[in-house]
Design an enzyme around this catalytic site. Structure first.
Site, PDB file in Angstrom:
ATOM      1  N   ALA A  21       0.888  -1.011  -0.003  1.00 50.13           N
ATOM      2  CA  ALA A  21       0.075   0.114  -0.162  1.00 50.13           C
ATOM      3  C   ALA A  21       0.742   1.270  -0.070  1.00 50.13           C
ATOM      4  CB  ALA A  21      -0.916  -0.026   1.211  1.00 50.13           C
ATOM      5  N   ASP A  22       0.139   2.106  -0.453  1.00 46.46           N
ATOM      6  CA  ASP A  22       0.850   3.675  -0.293  1.00 46.46           C
ATOM      7  C   ASP A  22       0.080   4.663   0.581  1.00 46.46           C
ATOM      8  OD1 ASP A  22      -1.092   4.584  -1.731  1.00 46.46           O
ATOM      9  OD2 ASP A  22       0.119   4.625  -3.538  1.00 46.46           O
ATOM     10  N   SER A  23       0.661   5.772   0.909  1.00 43.31           N
ATOM     11  CA  SER A  23      -0.176   6.708   1.924  1.00 43.31           C
ATOM     12  C   SER A  23      -1.789   6.725   1.593  1.00 43.31           C
ATOM     13  CB  SER A  23       0.710   7.780   2.347  1.00 43.31           C
ATOM     14  OG  SER A  23       0.543   8.562   0.932  1.00 43.31           O
TER      15      SER A  23
END
Lengths: 78, 419
Positions: free
Chosen positions: A35-37
């Site tokens: 995941a990214d932010s």
């Protein structure tokens, strides 16, 4: 027993497109699940919808693992 | 001068999720039109469109083939179509895997006319009904027009020019023309170029219907509604999908033994400076665009065998035809001109690229695609072979592709076979 972990896991699988068996309570959203932010922002929104809880930004920032999310939801859901 | 050739093709159209299926269905005179299935059309003046078919359909599109599940959830369908078509083109060119030095010299120029309209529509409702805290964090970059190029560059590691044209219905042709210039000017050796669109949504259909651009009189017979040059034409039928080509510097392509489909030899651009939606009544913008493309190609009208017309099935068809006749003069008798929008509808920002690919396939297979539903040619069509109803075998050595867009923006491409 609470069904929160299963429901959290289901949301994570759907949103991140990862295999269900990778979504352990210890798994880190960023390091283990790719995941990214922004994905985390989206996941937090999905948790809020699913469980009817409000997860403020400062609390959301501390959620790093699937277990962190499950714990927060368990403690705050109505 | 550096020459630019086409070495890969990718298509997602209402008649197929790949190049060969789309082309076979075009040549078989099939129509991609039908009743809109994506939303309830109750209350809409137009209820028909050429939709890309779902994956369980005979020639449906399976987004899982080339687009990550996570990306699919975050972006509008035009980006999904664009990523898939770009992937097809790279695979066709044998370029899915490139070393870093090659990828530094490989770029993207894949645009869209409108971009993520369905997502703008739906998230606006989320904002209104559920508040700002429920708007998706992926809202902006999932709708932006340059995000096909963005996503494709990330997926395939392309670090050359990252560009996206937005010129309404001329987007696809401008994208290819601009990218060809980037290769010619030594900005890159390889460019993925094309366009995509997916605006079959309530606000898209209502907007074009209110602009009186769509066919609204043949909702009960969708396959007959797109009928360029026919007396009974009454507006375009909206299509969706994507077309992407791999453009490559000629020596680069030759050195790696690539299959070469065609050479991009001419590119013309002009502005009408007349009206936001209507073309110049004398077709002067179209004329200058075609004239420039031919001049750059070093060809005369007599050299052109096939024109893929803009031909949207609106009143503008005869204006385009008039400017072609004016430019071609006596050479008009030797050219075939058709509109494949009769089969797949108007792909707006994708149209120019998809139609350029049909031109390239006409060069490859020595056959020109038909204009469907052309039963009663309108006045002014005499003496022009508009390839009515069925495809036609003929010699095709050079092709001209026209695209014209709202805002009075015109683009023409000339491509030839490479011996």
């Amino acid at each position: 027993m609470s069904d929160t972990p299963d429901r959290v896991s289901k949301i994570v699988v759907e949103h991140l497109g990862v295999e269900a068996d990778k979504v352990t309570q210890e798994a880190s959203f960023i390091d283990d699940l790719g995941a990214d932010s922004l994905d985390i922002v989206e996941l937090v929104m999905a948790f809020e919808e699913e469980f009817g809880v409000e997860i403020p930004d400062d609390a959301a920032e501390k959620i790093a693992t699937v277990g962190d999310a499950t714990k927060y939801i368990e403690e705050h859901k109505g | 001068m550096r020459r630019v050739v086409v070495t890969g093709l990718g298509l997602v159209t209402p008649l197929g999720a790949d190049v060969e299926t789309s082309w076979a269905n075009i040549l078989a005179s099939k129509s991609g039109a039908g009743q809109i299935t994506k939303f309830d059309t109750e209350g809409h003046k137009c209820t028909i469109a050429c939709e890309v078919k779902p994956k369980d359909h005979e020639y449906g599109f399976d987004p899982d083939k080339r687009v990550d599940h996570k990306v699919q959830r975050q972006v509008d369908p035009f980006i999904v179509f664009g990523i898939d078509a770009a992937g097809q083109a790279l695979e066709d060119a044998g370029l899915e895997e490139m070393d870093e030095a090659t990828r530094f010299r490989a770029g993207c120029s894949i645009g869209s006319g409108i971009g993520g309209l369905p997502g703008i529509e739906s998230e606006s409702l989320v904002l209104r009904d559920r508040g700002p805290g429920r708007v998706s964090p992926h809202f902006v970059h999932g709708r932006l027009i340059n995000l096909i190029s963005g996503q494709v560059s990330i997926k395939y590691g392309l670090m050359g020019p990252n560009h996206a044209v937005v010129t309404a219905c001329s987007t696809g042709a401008h994208s290819i023309g601009d990218a060809a210039r980037m290769i010619r000017d030594d900005d890159a050796d390889i460019m993925l170029a094309g366009g995509a669109e997916a605006t079959i949504c309530p606000i898209g259909i209502a907007g074009f219907a209110q602009a009186r651009a769509l066919n609204m009189s043949m909702n009960d017979r969708p396959e007959e509604a797109s009928r360029p040059y026919d007396k009974d034409r009454d507006g375009f039928v909206m299509g969706e999908g994507a077309g992407v080509v791999v453009l490559e510097e000629y020596e680069h392509a030759k050195a790696r033994g690539a299959k070469i489909y065609a050479e991009v030899v001419g590119y013309g651009l002009s502005g009408d400076a007349h009206h936001v939606t209507a073309p110049h009544p004398e077709g002067s913008g179209a004329y200058r665009s075609m004239e420039m493309a031919l001049k750059k190609a070093g060809l005369t009208p007599a050299d052109i065998d096939y024109i893929n017309a803009h031909g949207t099935s609106t009143m503008a068809d005869t204006i385009e035809l008039g400017s072609v006749k004016q430019l071609f003069g006596d050479a008009i008798g030797g050219v075939s001109m058709s509109s494949t929008k009769s089969a797949i509808g108007h792909l707006l920002g994708g149209a120019g690229a998809v139609e350029a690919i049909f031109c390239i396939l006409a060069l490859r297979d020595q056959i020109v695609p038909p204009t469907l539903n052309l039963h009663n040619p309108d006045e002014g069509t005499d003496g022009v072979d508009l390839v009515p109803l069925v495809a036609k075998k003929r010699e095709v050595k050079a092709v001209l592709n026209n695209s014209f867009g709202f805002g009075g923006t015109n683009a023409s491409l000339v491509m030839t076979k490479v011996d």
